[in-house]
Design a protein around this motif. Sequence first.
Motif, mmCIF file in Angstrom:
data_model
loop_
_atom_site.group_PDB
_atom_site.id
_atom_site.type_symbol
_atom_site.label_atom_id
_atom_site.label_comp_id
_atom_site.label_asym_id
_atom_site.label_seq_id
_atom_site.Cartn_x
_atom_site.Cartn_y
_atom_site.Cartn_z
ATOM 1 N N UNK A 1 26.546 6.509 15.403
ATOM 2 C CA UNK A 1 25.651 6.859 14.307
ATOM 3 C C UNK A 1 24.314 7.296 14.895
ATOM 4 N N UNK A 2 23.809 8.425 14.403
ATOM 5 C CA UNK A 2 22.528 8.957 14.868
ATOM 6 C C UNK A 2 21.548 9.048 13.707
ATOM 7 N N UNK A 3 20.304 8.682 13.989
ATOM 8 C CA UNK A 3 19.211 8.951 13.063
ATOM 9 C C UNK A 3 18.469 10.147 13.633
ATOM 10 N N UNK A 4 18.687 11.307 13.040
ATOM 11 C CA UNK A 4 18.228 12.540 13.681
ATOM 12 C C UNK A 4 19.018 12.738 14.959
ATOM 13 N N UNK A 5 18.333 12.779 16.085
ATOM 14 C CA UNK A 5 19.011 12.874 17.380
ATOM 15 C C UNK A 5 19.013 11.537 18.118
ATOM 16 N N UNK A 6 18.558 10.480 17.450
ATOM 17 C CA UNK A 6 18.448 9.169 18.089
ATOM 18 C C UNK A 6 19.740 8.384 17.869
ATOM 19 N N UNK A 7 20.406 8.043 18.951
ATOM 20 C CA UNK A 7 21.671 7.306 18.889
ATOM 21 C C UNK A 7 21.380 5.824 18.671
ATOM 22 N N UNK A 8 21.844 5.297 17.540
ATOM 23 C CA UNK A 8 21.656 3.870 17.245
ATOM 24 C C UNK A 8 22.999 3.171 17.065
ATOM 25 N N UNK A 9 24.071 3.816 17.484
ATOM 26 C CA UNK A 9 25.403 3.232 17.335
ATOM 27 C C UNK A 9 25.555 1.945 18.143
ATOM 28 N N UNK B 1 14.264 9.776 6.587
ATOM 29 C CA UNK B 1 13.330 10.058 5.475
ATOM 30 C C UNK B 1 11.925 10.335 6.011
ATOM 31 N N UNK B 2 11.596 11.598 6.175
ATOM 32 C CA UNK B 2 10.296 11.981 6.730
ATOM 33 C C UNK B 2 9.462 12.689 5.671
ATOM 34 N N UNK B 3 8.179 12.771 5.928
ATOM 35 C CA UNK B 3 7.266 13.549 5.097
ATOM 36 C C UNK B 3 6.321 14.323 6.006
ATOM 37 N N UNK B 4 5.965 15.523 5.594
ATOM 38 C CA UNK B 4 4.943 16.301 6.290
ATOM 39 C C UNK B 4 4.414 17.358 5.334
ATOM 40 N N UNK B 5 3.240 17.883 5.670
ATOM 41 C CA UNK B 5 2.573 18.859 4.816
ATOM 42 C C UNK B 5 3.022 20.268 5.204
ATOM 43 N N UNK B 6 3.805 20.887 4.343
ATOM 44 C CA UNK B 6 4.348 22.218 4.612
ATOM 45 C C UNK B 6 3.243 23.262 4.753
ATOM 46 N N UNK B 7 2.214 23.143 3.933
ATOM 47 C CA UNK B 7 1.118 24.109 3.983
ATOM 48 C C UNK B 7 0.392 24.043 5.322
ATOM 49 N N UNK B 8 0.161 22.835 5.818
ATOM 50 C CA UNK B 8 -0.504 22.681 7.110
ATOM 51 C C UNK B 8 0.357 23.243 8.238
ATOM 52 N N UNK C 1 10.246 22.539 11.405
ATOM 53 C CA UNK C 1 10.697 21.626 10.349
ATOM 54 C C UNK C 1 11.978 20.918 10.774
ATOM 55 N N UNK C 2 12.895 21.670 11.374
ATOM 56 C CA UNK C 2 14.152 21.080 11.834
ATOM 57 C C UNK C 2 13.909 20.066 12.947
ATOM 58 N N UNK C 3 12.977 20.378 13.860
ATOM 59 C CA UNK C 3 12.660 19.447 14.945
ATOM 60 C C UNK C 3 12.098 18.144 14.397
ATOM 61 N N UNK C 4 11.249 18.238 13.384
ATOM 62 C CA UNK C 4 10.685 17.039 12.778
ATOM 63 C C UNK C 4 11.776 16.211 12.106
ATOM 64 N N UNK C 5 12.692 16.874 11.416
ATOM 65 C CA UNK C 5 13.758 16.149 10.710
ATOM 66 C C UNK C 5 14.735 15.503 11.686
ATOM 67 N N UNK C 6 14.858 16.073 12.867
ATOM 68 C CA UNK C 6 15.786 15.530 13.866
ATOM 69 C C UNK C 6 15.078 14.632 14.878
ATOM 70 N N UNK C 7 13.770 14.471 14.715
ATOM 71 C CA UNK C 7 12.983 13.659 15.660
ATOM 72 C C UNK C 7 13.169 14.159 17.083
ATOM 73 N N UNK C 8 13.237 15.478 17.219
ATOM 74 C CA UNK C 8 13.476 16.098 18.519
ATOM 75 C C UNK C 8 12.290 16.958 18.904
#
Length: 204
Positions: A1-9, A90-97, A147-154
């Motif tokens: 199981x991965x959270x983004x790209x982080x393996x927590x299995x 579950x992440x949040x960030x400012x799209x406009x910024x 945006x994809x990098x942030x969602x994947x914590x990569x």
Amino acid sequence: VHIGTVDVGGMKREEAYQRVQSALEELTGSGIQILVQDTVEVIDPNALEFGLDIEGAVEQAFAVGRTGSILQQLGGRITALWQERDIEPPITFNQTLLEQEVADIASAHDIPKRDVRLVVKGTSVSVSTDVSSGRIIPRDVIVAEVSNSLRRLAGHPITVALQEDLPSIDPATGEDAVHMARQMIARPLSLTFEDAQFYAGRER
């Protein structure tokens, strides 16, 4: 199981929390590198008001194979033996910024094109055809990649290839030329002969 790209299995909750926390600190500490030709630009997630609910992400990961009926739980655990499960944190960030950060990078590297345009000099109007193509950063692509990098914590570097921006006929220059011509017509006519000057208003 991965959270983004982080393996927590196979980890306990505390271990998974620490692993995700470390990945988050690494991402926010080093930022996301944008490679533009020979230049390295960095987007700081903190400047985007980036946040992550680590507890929520860990709970989602631990819910795999532990929710639903007994058969559903068993099926989920068996499936996880040969098929990885990726949990989008579950992440949040400012799209406009983020869009502004990318725009700032683009403004530093874009090479403007030269369009076909009308040029007014004195009383003459000519068509300038000294056109040239420009080179621009694909802003939408970079926004999507970050945006994809942030969602994947990569925090892997993102390589940017400048795109060709072909010249075109700019209709706005036609309106500018008409405006300038009207301004010239509206101004008084000045005639100079030796040391004498004569003025004639438009109404005359």
